[in-house]
Write a protein that holds these residues in place. Structure first.
Motif, PDB file in Angstrom:
ATOM      1  N   TRP A 145      36.245  37.700  32.524  1.00  0.00           N
ATOM      2  CA  TRP A 145      35.907  36.496  31.964  1.00  0.00           C
ATOM      3  C   TRP A 145      34.864  36.317  30.898  1.00  0.00           C
ATOM      4  O   TRP A 145      33.873  36.779  31.266  1.00  0.00           O
ATOM      5  N   ARG A 146      35.387  35.903  29.708  1.00  0.00           N
ATOM      6  CA  ARG A 146      34.504  35.789  28.495  1.00  0.00           C
ATOM      7  C   ARG A 146      33.999  36.866  27.847  1.00  0.00           C
ATOM      8  O   ARG A 146      33.197  37.291  27.241  1.00  0.00           O
ATOM      9  N   SER A 147      34.756  38.090  28.268  1.00  0.00           N
ATOM     10  CA  SER A 147      34.498  39.463  27.382  1.00  0.00           C
ATOM     11  C   SER A 147      35.211  39.024  25.928  1.00  0.00           C
ATOM     12  O   SER A 147      35.982  38.382  25.917  1.00  0.00           O
ATOM     13  N   PRO A 148      34.873  40.014  25.099  1.00  0.00           N
ATOM     14  CA  PRO A 148      35.535  39.852  23.782  1.00  0.00           C
ATOM     15  C   PRO A 148      37.087  39.975  23.806  1.00  0.00           C
ATOM     16  O   PRO A 148      37.607  40.712  24.429  1.00  0.00           O
ATOM     17  N   TYR A 149      37.939  38.868  23.305  1.00  0.00           N
ATOM     18  CA  TYR A 149      39.085  38.862  23.102  1.00  0.00           C
ATOM     19  C   TYR A 149      39.859  38.680  24.543  1.00  0.00           C
ATOM     20  O   TYR A 149      40.960  39.131  24.507  1.00  0.00           O
ATOM     21  N   HIS A 150      39.145  38.193  25.596  1.00  0.00           N
ATOM     22  CA  HIS A 150      39.756  38.541  26.870  1.00  0.00           C
ATOM     23  C   HIS A 150      40.812  38.005  27.273  1.00  0.00           C
ATOM     24  O   HIS A 150      41.700  38.474  28.041  1.00  0.00           O
ATOM     25  N   GLN A 151      41.212  36.733  26.601  1.00  0.00           N
ATOM     26  CA  GLN A 151      42.430  36.306  26.745  1.00  0.00           C
ATOM     27  C   GLN A 151      43.535  36.722  25.923  1.00  0.00           C
ATOM     28  O   GLN A 151      44.857  36.179  26.025  1.00  0.00           O
ATOM     29  N   SER A 152      43.611  37.870  25.404  1.00  0.00           N
ATOM     30  CA  SER A 152      44.558  38.811  24.922  1.00  0.00           C
ATOM     31  C   SER A 152      45.283  39.061  26.104  1.00  0.00           C
ATOM     32  O   SER A 152      46.559  39.618  25.616  1.00  0.00           O
ATOM     33  N   ARG A 153      44.926  39.189  27.272  1.00  0.00           N
ATOM     34  CA  ARG A 153      45.672  39.812  28.477  1.00  0.00           C
ATOM     35  C   ARG A 153      45.544  38.682  29.199  1.00  0.00           C
ATOM     36  O   ARG A 153      45.060  37.535  29.106  1.00  0.00           O
ATOM     37  N   TRP A 154      46.166  38.761  30.478  1.00  0.00           N
ATOM     38  CA  TRP A 154      46.323  37.544  31.487  1.00  0.00           C
ATOM     39  C   TRP A 154      45.509  37.478  32.415  1.00  0.00           C
ATOM     40  O   TRP A 154      45.381  37.949  33.740  1.00  0.00           O
ATOM     41  N   ASN A 155      44.135  37.213  32.003  1.00  0.00           N
ATOM     42  CA  ASN A 155      43.011  37.276  33.126  1.00  0.00           C
ATOM     43  C   ASN A 155      42.730  35.791  33.456  1.00  0.00           C
ATOM     44  O   ASN A 155      41.701  35.807  34.209  1.00  0.00           O
ATOM     45  N   TRP A 156      43.482  35.005  33.381  1.00  0.00           N
ATOM     46  CA  TRP A 156      43.450  33.774  34.172  1.00  0.00           C
ATOM     47  C   TRP A 156      44.919  33.524  34.954  1.00  0.00           C
ATOM     48  O   TRP A 156      45.716  33.621  34.280  1.00  0.00           O
ATOM     49  N   CYS A 157      44.592  32.803  36.099  1.00  0.00           N
ATOM     50  CA  CYS A 157      45.918  32.860  36.727  1.00  0.00           C
ATOM     51  C   CYS A 157      47.363  31.946  36.222  1.00  0.00           C
ATOM     52  O   CYS A 157      48.356  32.109  36.386  1.00  0.00           O
ATOM     53  N   ASP A 158      47.011  30.942  35.357  1.00  0.00           N
ATOM     54  CA  ASP A 158      47.726  30.024  34.612  1.00  0.00           C
ATOM     55  C   ASP A 158      48.717  30.780  33.802  1.00  0.00           C
ATOM     56  O   ASP A 158      49.927  30.447  33.798  1.00  0.00           O
ATOM     57  N   ALA A 159      48.222  31.902  33.392  1.00  0.00           N
ATOM     58  CA  ALA A 159      49.008  32.874  32.393  1.00  0.00           C
ATOM     59  C   ALA A 159      50.233  33.503  33.059  1.00  0.00           C
ATOM     60  O   ALA A 159      51.065  33.743  32.508  1.00  0.00           O
ATOM     61  N   ASP A 185      53.366  46.174  34.260  1.00  0.00           N
ATOM     62  CA  ASP A 185      51.980  46.663  34.268  1.00  0.00           C
ATOM     63  C   ASP A 185      50.944  45.636  34.213  1.00  0.00           C
ATOM     64  O   ASP A 185      49.809  45.584  34.841  1.00  0.00           O
ATOM     65  N   GLU A 186      51.352  44.727  33.269  1.00  0.00           N
ATOM     66  CA  GLU A 186      50.281  43.449  32.880  1.00  0.00           C
ATOM     67  C   GLU A 186      49.907  42.454  34.265  1.00  0.00           C
ATOM     68  O   GLU A 186      49.007  42.178  34.663  1.00  0.00           O
ATOM     69  N   PHE A 187      51.269  42.311  34.965  1.00  0.00           N
ATOM     70  CA  PHE A 187      51.080  41.443  36.179  1.00  0.00           C
ATOM     71  C   PHE A 187      50.351  42.161  36.985  1.00  0.00           C
ATOM     72  O   PHE A 187      49.431  41.249  38.007  1.00  0.00           O
ATOM     73  N   LYS A 188      50.950  43.268  37.403  1.00  0.00           N
ATOM     74  CA  LYS A 188      50.127  44.046  38.560  1.00  0.00           C
ATOM     75  C   LYS A 188      48.662  44.070  38.374  1.00  0.00           C
ATOM     76  O   LYS A 188      47.608  43.851  39.167  1.00  0.00           O
ATOM     77  N   ALA A 189      47.945  44.086  36.986  1.00  0.00           N
ATOM     78  CA  ALA A 189      46.705  44.560  36.712  1.00  0.00           C
ATOM     79  C   ALA A 189      46.052  42.864  36.845  1.00  0.00           C
ATOM     80  O   ALA A 189      44.951  42.985  37.536  1.00  0.00           O
ATOM     81  N   THR A 190      46.772  41.915  36.618  1.00  0.00           N
ATOM     82  CA  THR A 190      45.963  40.582  36.739  1.00  0.00           C
ATOM     83  C   THR A 190      46.007  40.435  38.385  1.00  0.00           C
ATOM     84  O   THR A 190      44.955  39.720  38.800  1.00  0.00           O
ATOM     85  N   THR A 191      47.138  40.681  38.991  1.00  0.00           N
ATOM     86  CA  THR A 191      47.036  40.386  40.832  1.00  0.00           C
ATOM     87  C   THR A 191      46.090  41.368  41.337  1.00  0.00           C
ATOM     88  O   THR A 191      45.287  40.621  42.191  1.00  0.00           O
ATOM     89  N   ASP A 192      45.793  42.457  40.865  1.00  0.00           N
ATOM     90  CA  ASP A 192      44.575  43.259  41.415  1.00  0.00           C
ATOM     91  C   ASP A 192      43.118  42.626  41.054  1.00  0.00           C
ATOM     92  O   ASP A 192      42.433  42.677  42.091  1.00  0.00           O
ATOM     93  N   PHE A 193      43.354  42.009  40.007  1.00  0.00           N
ATOM     94  CA  PHE A 193      41.954  41.465  39.828  1.00  0.00           C
ATOM     95  C   PHE A 193      41.683  40.040  40.180  1.00  0.00           C
ATOM     96  O   PHE A 193      40.537  39.917  40.605  1.00  0.00           O
ATOM     97  N   LEU A 194      42.640  39.147  40.316  1.00  0.00           N
ATOM     98  CA  LEU A 194      42.410  37.859  40.802  1.00  0.00           C
ATOM     99  C   LEU A 194      43.058  37.343  42.009  1.00  0.00           C
ATOM    100  O   LEU A 194      42.663  36.334  42.546  1.00  0.00           O
TER     101      LEU A 194
END
Length: 369
Positions: A145-159, A185-194
């Motif tokens: 969270w709040r890393s550069p351009y972080h919301q270019s990927r799905w790093n919050w669950c609303d996404a 790929d992107e969904f799994k990355a978000t799920t593994d994280f959140l």
């Protein structure tokens, strides 16, 4: 000797329980949905959380359109399809401004639903072109969270409600696996994280990990509602025998079991899911998304009706009680990212969209055709 006081109290409790577990009638579900849809269309350009109305392509309205297109498929006339088509035409069927941001992809869900109905390429092509660009120029940003351009990927669950269902619909329409592979790929990355495996719930984003609210982990009701409804919308585009479907089904079943355990006695879900004692106020957007997911799960055979049906019934009856005579859904928490406050006379467009999504599945569950 007969104790009249005890008999009276027993009668009151019996009447109360009977009224709360009222049998849901599909025609009444439909009538309430129509009232909510009509009120929201009439008040579409009102200001809600902020002092200006939302942009037509904003995620808030995107969530409204997701529910409205489900209602349009149930309505007796094309009034609602015409309304949705007009929005698409006025905006040239383009997504909102930010290329990578999931919020700005949300409107693509209703565009692609209308493409399925009308087979008009102008409803499809702008979304397909933008997603092709994203695939060939994927964001390499961190999920922190709040890393550069972080919301270019799905790093919050609303996404996970906003963007993945669009990729799934694009895959379904084109039968091109590249859209599915990217989304997985992107969904799994978000799920593994959140995703918290112990609680079977998603953190809203990294900033809530390790924090406590009145001694409880912070799991936002609407945030998890976004995910739960998004899972249903994704699985609806996939073959039930596919490995991708089974992946989402596994998460869905875990979340459903947890939601069943933490539903409040009044039927809704607390704004802080594990701290309902401290958040007694009803909240209808997260609750509506949960009702949608649970009813969809029963209707598709994933969830057992005998187990989950009472929770849907209790929650739907609670939701209906928060719709006023004009059709405004109250107790919708304003825009935010965490548990907060809600009021009986405050609403938001995404709340109406979530309610319409819920109604579309409750209607089927109780025999609507």
């Amino acid at each position: 000797m007969i104790n009249l006081k005890n008999i009276t109290l027993g009668c009151v409790l019996l009447i109360s329980n009977l009224s709360f577990s009222q049998k849901i009638k599909p025609e009444e579900v439909k009538a309430t949905m129509r009232k909510v849809a009509d009120w929201q269309i009439d008040h579409y350009r009102d200001a809600y959380t902020y002092d200006k109305p939302h942009h037509p392509l904003n995620w808030t309205n995107g969530a409204l359109y997701v529910g409205m297109v489900k209602w349009a498929a149930m309505a007796e006339n094309d009034k609602y399809y015409v309304w949705l088509k007009t929005i698409g035409e006025l905006n040239d069927w383009k997504l909102n401004d930010r290329i990578y941001h999931a919020d700005d992809h949300t409107v693509g869900q209703f565009y692609l639903e209308l493409y399925k109905k009308y087979n008009d390429k102008k409803m499809l092509d702008p979304t397909k072109e933008q997603f092709d660009f994203i695939m060939f120029h994927p964001a390499k940003t961190s999920l922190n969270w709040r890393s550069p351009y972080h919301q270019s990927r799905w790093n919050w669950c609303d996404a996970l409600f906003m963007s993945p269902p669009v990729w799934a619909k694009l895959y379904n329409i084109t039968e091109e696996r590249k859209y599915l592979d990217f989304m997985m790929d992107e969904f799994k990355a978000t799920t593994d994280f959140l995703f918290d495996e112990k609680e079977s719930l998603y953190y809203r984003d990294e900033s809530y990990m390790g924090k406590l609210d009145n001694g409880a982990k912070i799991f936002w009701s609407r945030g998890n509602g976004w995910v739960f409804a998004g899972l249903a919308n994704i699985m609806g585009e996939l073959e039930p025998e596919s490995s991708e479907y089974l992946y989402f089904k596994g998460i869905f079943e875990k979340m459903a079991a947890k939601l069943l355990k933490i539903q409040t006695p009044d039927g809704h879900w607390a704004m802080s899911l594990l701290a309902q004692k401290f958040y007694p106020t009803p909240e209808t957007s997260g609750t509506s998304f949960n009702v949608y997911g649970l009813a969809w799960g029963i209707n598709t055979g994933i969830l057992d009706k005998e187990t989950y049906g009472p929770a849907v019934e209790k929650a739907w009856n609670a939701l209906v009680s928060y719709v006023n005579e004009e059709g405004m859904l109250g107790y919708v928490q304003p825009i935010g990212a965490a548990p907060g406050k809600a009021w009986p006379d405050k609403t938001e467009v995404y709340g109406a969209g979530a309610f319409l999504s819920a109604g579309s599945e409750v209607y089927k569950l109780y025999g609507g055709k």
